[in-house]
Enzyme design. Structure first.
Site, PDB file in Angstrom:
ATOM      1  N   ARG A   1     -33.200   0.273 -19.306  1.00 40.69           N
ATOM      2  CA  ARG A   1     -33.864  -0.895 -19.865  1.00 40.69           C
ATOM      3  C   ARG A   1     -33.592  -2.068 -18.943  1.00 40.69           C
ATOM      4  NH1 ARG A   1     -32.905  -3.064 -25.856  1.00 40.69           N
ATOM      5  NH2 ARG A   1     -31.034  -3.853 -24.883  1.00 40.69           N
TER       6      ARG A   1
ATOM      7  N   ASP B   1     -22.458   2.036 -21.255  1.00 40.04           N
ATOM      8  CA  ASP B   1     -21.260   1.413 -20.681  1.00 40.04           C
ATOM      9  C   ASP B   1     -19.998   1.885 -21.396  1.00 40.04           C
ATOM     10  OD1 ASP B   1     -22.616   0.055 -18.743  1.00 40.04           O
ATOM     11  OD2 ASP B   1     -22.705  -1.840 -19.845  1.00 40.04           O
TER      12      ASP B   1
HETATM   13  C1  PRP Z   1     -29.784   2.129 -23.778  1.00 38.55           C
HETATM   14  C2  PRP Z   1     -29.834   3.283 -24.752  1.00 38.55           C
HETATM   15  C3  PRP Z   1     -31.301   3.556 -24.845  1.00 38.55           C
HETATM   16  C4  PRP Z   1     -31.910   2.197 -24.712  1.00 38.55           C
HETATM   17  C5  PRP Z   1     -32.316   1.742 -26.079  1.00 38.55           C
HETATM   18  O1  PRP Z   1     -29.896   2.575 -22.490  1.00 38.55           O
HETATM   19  O2  PRP Z   1     -29.080   4.373 -24.338  1.00 38.55           O
HETATM   20  O3  PRP Z   1     -31.788   4.426 -23.846  1.00 38.55           O
HETATM   21  O4  PRP Z   1     -30.885   1.330 -24.201  1.00 38.55           O
HETATM   22  O5  PRP Z   1     -32.960   0.520 -26.010  1.00 38.55           O
HETATM   23  P1  PRP Z   1     -34.498   0.341 -26.331  1.00 38.55           P
HETATM   24  O6  PRP Z   1     -34.745   1.083 -27.591  1.00 38.55           O
HETATM   25  O7  PRP Z   1     -34.623  -1.150 -26.493  1.00 38.55           O
HETATM   26  O8  PRP Z   1     -35.304   0.854 -25.182  1.00 38.55           O
HETATM   27  P2  PRP Z   1     -29.773   1.589 -21.231  1.00 38.55           P
HETATM   28  O9  PRP Z   1     -31.113   1.077 -20.825  1.00 38.55           O
HETATM   29  O10 PRP Z   1     -28.721   0.558 -21.492  1.00 38.55           O
HETATM   30  O11 PRP Z   1     -29.356   2.564 -20.075  1.00 38.55           O
HETATM   31  P3  PRP Z   1     -28.044   3.466 -19.898  1.00 38.55           P
HETATM   32  O12 PRP Z   1     -28.186   4.607 -20.873  1.00 38.55           O
HETATM   33  O13 PRP Z   1     -28.148   3.898 -18.490  1.00 38.55           O
HETATM   34  O14 PRP Z   1     -26.835   2.613 -20.169  1.00 38.55           O
HETATM   35  N1  URA Z   2     -28.907  -0.175 -25.908  1.00 40.99           N
HETATM   36  C1  URA Z   2     -27.594  -0.063 -26.218  1.00 40.99           C
HETATM   37  O1  URA Z   2     -26.838   0.652 -25.546  1.00 40.99           O
HETATM   38  N2  URA Z   2     -27.134  -0.770 -27.261  1.00 40.99           N
HETATM   39  C2  URA Z   2     -27.918  -1.559 -28.013  1.00 40.99           C
HETATM   40  O2  URA Z   2     -27.427  -2.153 -28.976  1.00 40.99           O
HETATM   41  C3  URA Z   2     -29.279  -1.650 -27.664  1.00 40.99           C
HETATM   42  C4  URA Z   2     -29.749  -0.942 -26.620  1.00 40.99           C
END
Ligand code: PRP
Ligand code: URA
Length: 209
Positions: free
Chosen positions: A104, A203
């Site tokens: 994201r 994270d």
């Molecule tokens: C987080 C989570 C989802 C997304 C959800 O991933 O694991 O994939 O955000 O948010 P949304 O519904 O608003 O799209 P992130 O983009 O932080 O990536 P990561 O898994 O690499 O940390």
């Molecule tokens: N992605 C995350 O990891 N946490 C949130 O709360 C929203 C999007």
């Protein structure tokens, strides 16, 4: 419209509290995410079709049940979805695992696709798309768009914490996809984080805070 099932169970609620707590460190967070995924896999697989099979016990021939139907693919949305894979595989060990890389953008909150590797013949398979968080719904919708473009049609989405906003977005975009979540939280904040939520799942899983 896709169904939303909140898997409400004392063990799940207890474990969710552990991972919501900001004082829970990476190692324990990772373990408990997998434990919850294992419990969710039990519920998600509840309606898997069965077929008759004839076997012999040490005493007699008998007709019993075995799993039938579509072969399962677990599809983590990278990165954070990876945290749920081992727990799901504990209960569905013969499943294949496909990967969808989606992050994201922190400014626009829009999902960006960076990797896809799936098994062949998606049209014949039951896909379980896993990601701990369903926030705005953008990542889930984009991942499922990409999977349908490659032929998938039988998809369930499994998460730990969902926001009502994300549930609606996913239901509107993909009404055929049932959603399973351990919790339906209150709302998103102005930065698209789920409240009360658990913070940034990727994270916290990988220690990149
Ligand atoms: C987080 C989570 C989802 C997304 C959800 O991933 O694991 O994939 O955000 O948010 P949304 O519904 O608003 O799209 P992130 O983009 O932080 O990536 P990561 O898994 O690499 O940390
Ligand atoms: N992605 C995350 O990891 N946490 C949130 O709360 C929203 C999007």
């Amino acid at each position: 419209m896709g169904n939303v099932q909140v898997i409400d169970h004392p063990l799940i609620q207890h474990k969710l509290t552990i991972i919501r707590d900001k004082n829970t460190g990476t190692k324990y967070f990772r373990e408990v995410v997998n434990e919850i995924a294992r419990l969710l896999a039990y519920e998600v697989s509840r309606e898997m079709p069965l077929q008759d099979v004839e076997i012999e016990t040490p005493l007699v021939k008998t007709v019993q049940k075995q799993l039938a139907g579509k072969k399962v693919v677990i599809v983590p949305i990278l990165r954070a979805g990876l945290g749920m894979v081992d727990g799901m595989l504990d209960l569905i060990p013969a499943a294949k695992v496909g990967h969808v890389g989606m992050y994201r953008d922190h400014d626009t909150m829009e999902p960006v696709e960076y990797f896809i590797k799936m098994p062949s013949d998606l049209s014949e398979r039951q896909l379980l798309v896993v990601d701990p968080m369903l926030a705005t719904g953008g990542s889930a919708v984009a991942a499922i768009d990409a999977l349908k473009k490659r032929g998938a049609s039988n998809i369930k989405f499994v998460c730990l914490v969902a926001a009502p906003e994300g549930v609606k977005v996913l239901q509107d975009a993909h009404p055929d996809v049932d959603i399973y979540t351990a919790s339906l939280d209150e709302k998103l904040n102005e930065k698209g984080y789920i409240l009360p939520g658990l913070g940034d799942a990727g994270d916290r899983l990988f220690g990149t805070l």
